[in-house]
Scaffold this motif. Structure first.
Motif, PDB file in Angstrom:
ATOM      1  N   LYS A   1      -6.903  -1.743  15.050  1.00 44.90           N
ATOM      2  CA  LYS A   1      -5.903  -0.675  16.192  1.00 44.90           C
ATOM      3  C   LYS A   1      -6.652   0.533  16.021  1.00 44.90           C
ATOM      4  O   LYS A   1      -7.433   0.665  15.169  1.00 44.90           O
ATOM      5  CB  LYS A   1      -4.456  -0.548  15.613  1.00 44.90           C
ATOM      6  CG  LYS A   1      -3.754  -1.753  15.195  1.00 44.90           C
ATOM      7  CD  LYS A   1      -3.164  -2.291  16.574  1.00 44.90           C
ATOM      8  CE  LYS A   1      -2.183  -3.416  16.491  1.00 44.90           C
ATOM      9  NZ  LYS A   1      -2.394  -4.214  17.489  1.00 44.90           N
ATOM     10  N   GLU A   2      -6.520   1.267  16.888  1.00 47.33           N
ATOM     11  CA  GLU A   2      -7.091   2.512  17.116  1.00 47.33           C
ATOM     12  C   GLU A   2      -6.811   3.337  15.517  1.00 47.33           C
ATOM     13  O   GLU A   2      -5.755   3.871  15.340  1.00 47.33           O
ATOM     14  CB  GLU A   2      -6.493   3.306  17.964  1.00 47.33           C
ATOM     15  CG  GLU A   2      -7.257   4.953  18.468  1.00 47.33           C
ATOM     16  CD  GLU A   2      -6.996   5.620  19.596  1.00 47.33           C
ATOM     17  OE1 GLU A   2      -6.860   6.858  19.662  1.00 47.33           O
ATOM     18  OE2 GLU A   2      -6.541   4.824  20.625  1.00 47.33           O
ATOM     19  N   SER A   3      -7.849   3.959  15.059  1.00 46.80           N
ATOM     20  CA  SER A   3      -7.773   4.683  13.673  1.00 46.80           C
ATOM     21  C   SER A   3      -7.355   5.949  13.920  1.00 46.80           C
ATOM     22  O   SER A   3      -7.531   6.674  14.649  1.00 46.80           O
ATOM     23  CB  SER A   3      -9.047   4.563  13.264  1.00 46.80           C
ATOM     24  OG  SER A   3      -8.912   5.308  11.855  1.00 46.80           O
ATOM     25  N   PRO A   4      -6.061   6.415  13.186  1.00 43.98           N
ATOM     26  CA  PRO A   4      -5.667   7.695  13.115  1.00 43.98           C
ATOM     27  C   PRO A   4      -6.695   8.753  12.455  1.00 43.98           C
ATOM     28  O   PRO A   4      -6.199   9.875  12.480  1.00 43.98           O
ATOM     29  CB  PRO A   4      -4.221   7.362  12.207  1.00 43.98           C
ATOM     30  CG  PRO A   4      -4.613   6.508  11.278  1.00 43.98           C
ATOM     31  CD  PRO A   4      -5.433   5.295  12.033  1.00 43.98           C
ATOM     32  N   VAL A   5      -7.891   8.373  12.187  1.00 40.78           N
ATOM     33  CA  VAL A   5      -8.672   9.180  11.467  1.00 40.78           C
ATOM     34  C   VAL A   5      -8.854  10.256  12.327  1.00 40.78           C
ATOM     35  O   VAL A   5      -9.317  11.442  12.118  1.00 40.78           O
ATOM     36  CB  VAL A   5     -10.031   8.432  10.967  1.00 40.78           C
ATOM     37  CG1 VAL A   5     -11.040   9.517  10.459  1.00 40.78           C
ATOM     38  CG2 VAL A   5      -9.188   7.519   9.820  1.00 40.78           C
TER      39      VAL A   5
ATOM     40  N   ALA B   1      -2.842  -9.605   8.824  1.00 41.46           N
ATOM     41  CA  ALA B   1      -1.959  -8.438   9.074  1.00 41.46           C
ATOM     42  C   ALA B   1      -2.878  -7.151   8.806  1.00 41.46           C
ATOM     43  O   ALA B   1      -2.923  -6.280   9.563  1.00 41.46           O
ATOM     44  CB  ALA B   1      -0.676  -8.320   8.502  1.00 41.46           C
ATOM     45  N   ILE B   2      -3.522  -6.906   7.783  1.00 43.68           N
ATOM     46  CA  ILE B   2      -4.426  -5.846   7.329  1.00 43.68           C
ATOM     47  C   ILE B   2      -5.410  -5.681   8.201  1.00 43.68           C
ATOM     48  O   ILE B   2      -5.949  -4.675   8.930  1.00 43.68           O
ATOM     49  CB  ILE B   2      -4.784  -6.023   5.928  1.00 43.68           C
ATOM     50  CG1 ILE B   2      -3.702  -5.970   4.938  1.00 43.68           C
ATOM     51  CG2 ILE B   2      -5.959  -5.086   5.787  1.00 43.68           C
ATOM     52  CD1 ILE B   2      -4.335  -6.448   3.474  1.00 43.68           C
ATOM     53  N   GLN B   3      -6.138  -6.629   8.658  1.00 42.89           N
ATOM     54  CA  GLN B   3      -7.254  -6.744   9.730  1.00 42.89           C
ATOM     55  C   GLN B   3      -6.651  -6.279  11.030  1.00 42.89           C
ATOM     56  O   GLN B   3      -7.481  -5.496  11.599  1.00 42.89           O
ATOM     57  CB  GLN B   3      -7.982  -8.227   9.810  1.00 42.89           C
ATOM     58  CG  GLN B   3      -8.715  -8.305   8.671  1.00 42.89           C
ATOM     59  CD  GLN B   3      -9.092  -9.723   8.478  1.00 42.89           C
ATOM     60  OE1 GLN B   3      -8.829 -10.666   8.953  1.00 42.89           O
ATOM     61  NE2 GLN B   3     -10.123 -10.097   7.478  1.00 42.89           N
ATOM     62  N   GLU B   4      -5.458  -6.785  11.401  1.00 47.51           N
ATOM     63  CA  GLU B   4      -4.999  -6.321  12.709  1.00 47.51           C
ATOM     64  C   GLU B   4      -4.738  -4.855  12.697  1.00 47.51           C
ATOM     65  O   GLU B   4      -5.035  -4.011  13.648  1.00 47.51           O
ATOM     66  CB  GLU B   4      -3.706  -6.831  12.927  1.00 47.51           C
ATOM     67  CG  GLU B   4      -3.937  -8.294  13.495  1.00 47.51           C
ATOM     68  CD  GLU B   4      -2.610  -9.093  13.886  1.00 47.51           C
ATOM     69  OE1 GLU B   4      -1.546  -8.481  13.819  1.00 47.51           O
ATOM     70  OE2 GLU B   4      -2.601 -10.421  13.774  1.00 47.51           O
ATOM     71  N   LEU B   5      -4.325  -4.386  11.616  1.00 50.00           N
ATOM     72  CA  LEU B   5      -3.951  -2.881  11.413  1.00 50.00           C
ATOM     73  C   LEU B   5      -5.234  -2.064  11.494  1.00 50.00           C
ATOM     74  O   LEU B   5      -5.355  -1.178  12.163  1.00 50.00           O
ATOM     75  CB  LEU B   5      -3.304  -2.594   9.951  1.00 50.00           C
ATOM     76  CG  LEU B   5      -1.746  -2.768   9.872  1.00 50.00           C
ATOM     77  CD1 LEU B   5      -1.298  -2.794   8.534  1.00 50.00           C
ATOM     78  CD2 LEU B   5      -1.090  -2.136  11.115  1.00 50.00           C
TER      79      LEU B   5
ATOM     80  N   ASP C   1      -6.985   5.349   5.404  1.00 47.24           N
ATOM     81  CA  ASP C   1      -7.871   4.617   6.157  1.00 47.24           C
ATOM     82  C   ASP C   1      -9.042   3.900   4.959  1.00 47.24           C
ATOM     83  O   ASP C   1      -9.214   2.706   4.914  1.00 47.24           O
ATOM     84  CB  ASP C   1      -8.538   4.938   7.343  1.00 47.24           C
ATOM     85  CG  ASP C   1      -9.514   4.305   8.031  1.00 47.24           C
ATOM     86  OD1 ASP C   1      -8.823   3.240   8.554  1.00 47.24           O
ATOM     87  OD2 ASP C   1     -10.749   4.360   8.227  1.00 47.24           O
ATOM     88  N   ARG C   2      -9.508   4.778   4.186  1.00 47.35           N
ATOM     89  CA  ARG C   2     -10.583   4.371   3.176  1.00 47.35           C
ATOM     90  C   ARG C   2     -10.016   3.441   2.244  1.00 47.35           C
ATOM     91  O   ARG C   2     -10.684   2.519   1.863  1.00 47.35           O
ATOM     92  CB  ARG C   2     -11.029   5.568   2.653  1.00 47.35           C
ATOM     93  CG  ARG C   2     -12.255   5.379   1.682  1.00 47.35           C
ATOM     94  CD  ARG C   2     -12.822   6.844   0.989  1.00 47.35           C
ATOM     95  NE  ARG C   2     -12.999   7.780   1.904  1.00 47.35           N
ATOM     96  CZ  ARG C   2     -12.347   8.843   1.904  1.00 47.35           C
ATOM     97  NH1 ARG C   2     -11.496   9.122   1.115  1.00 47.35           N
ATOM     98  NH2 ARG C   2     -12.426   9.868   2.875  1.00 47.35           N
ATOM     99  N   GLN C   3      -8.629   3.647   1.805  1.00 46.75           N
ATOM    100  CA  GLN C   3      -8.265   2.912   0.892  1.00 46.75           C
ATOM    101  C   GLN C   3      -7.697   1.329   1.363  1.00 46.75           C
ATOM    102  O   GLN C   3      -8.051   0.593   0.887  1.00 46.75           O
ATOM    103  CB  GLN C   3      -6.760   3.501   0.338  1.00 46.75           C
ATOM    104  CG  GLN C   3      -7.052   4.778  -0.366  1.00 46.75           C
ATOM    105  CD  GLN C   3      -5.707   5.468  -0.860  1.00 46.75           C
ATOM    106  OE1 GLN C   3      -4.536   4.653  -0.526  1.00 46.75           O
ATOM    107  NE2 GLN C   3      -5.549   6.750  -1.248  1.00 46.75           N
ATOM    108  N   LEU C   4      -7.343   1.335   2.649  1.00 45.75           N
ATOM    109  CA  LEU C   4      -7.105   0.118   3.392  1.00 45.75           C
ATOM    110  C   LEU C   4      -8.513  -0.679   3.683  1.00 45.75           C
ATOM    111  O   LEU C   4      -8.389  -1.976   3.307  1.00 45.75           O
ATOM    112  CB  LEU C   4      -6.519   0.276   4.812  1.00 45.75           C
ATOM    113  CG  LEU C   4      -5.950  -0.851   5.497  1.00 45.75           C
ATOM    114  CD1 LEU C   4      -5.266  -1.787   4.910  1.00 45.75           C
ATOM    115  CD2 LEU C   4      -5.643  -0.463   6.940  1.00 45.75           C
ATOM    116  N   LYS C   5      -9.672   0.118   3.976  1.00 51.04           N
ATOM    117  CA  LYS C   5     -10.937  -0.794   3.942  1.00 51.04           C
ATOM    118  C   LYS C   5     -11.168  -1.308   2.501  1.00 51.04           C
ATOM    119  O   LYS C   5     -11.580  -2.517   2.682  1.00 51.04           O
ATOM    120  CB  LYS C   5     -11.991   0.219   4.520  1.00 51.04           C
ATOM    121  CG  LYS C   5     -11.659   0.197   5.889  1.00 51.04           C
ATOM    122  CD  LYS C   5     -12.583   1.267   6.863  1.00 51.04           C
ATOM    123  CE  LYS C   5     -12.176   1.543   8.026  1.00 51.04           C
ATOM    124  NZ  LYS C   5     -13.112   2.410   8.837  1.00 51.04           N
TER     125      LYS C   5
END
Length: 87
Positions: free
Chosen positions: A32-36, A25-29, A47-51
């Motif tokens: 997806k196109e990054s909101p950055v 699920a995390i990898q799918e998120l 985005d940084r925290q998720l990575k």
């Protein structure tokens, strides 16, 4: 908002199949196109925290596998020692 190690620890306490679902699920998120691109700082931080969280979770899963392998090896050594002792 920085994700704490407690989140990773919580995921590590889950069954392995659940861990894989969470990772997927995390990898799918992430794929997806990054909101950055919107320029919003909160999205950049998120985005940084998720990575970082995905990286930490991958490291933890790899460590878990290494520990499981080492436990198996030690179990085999114990069995071999028992056999030698009782022969």
């Amino acid at each position: 908002m920085i994700l704490s190690p407690e989140y990773i620890q919580t995921i590590m306490m889950m069954e392995e199949s659940v861990q894989h679902v969470v990772m997927t699920a995390i990898q799918e998120l992430m794929s997806k196109e990054s909101p950055v691109s919107s320029g919003n700082d909160s999205y950049v931080d998120l985005d940084r925290q998720l990575k970082k969280t995905v990286e930490d979770l991958n490291d933890a899963l790899a460590t878990k596998e290494e520990i499981a392998q080492r436990c198996h090896e030690l179990d085999m050594q114990v069995c071999a020692s028992d056999l030698q002792l009782h022969s």
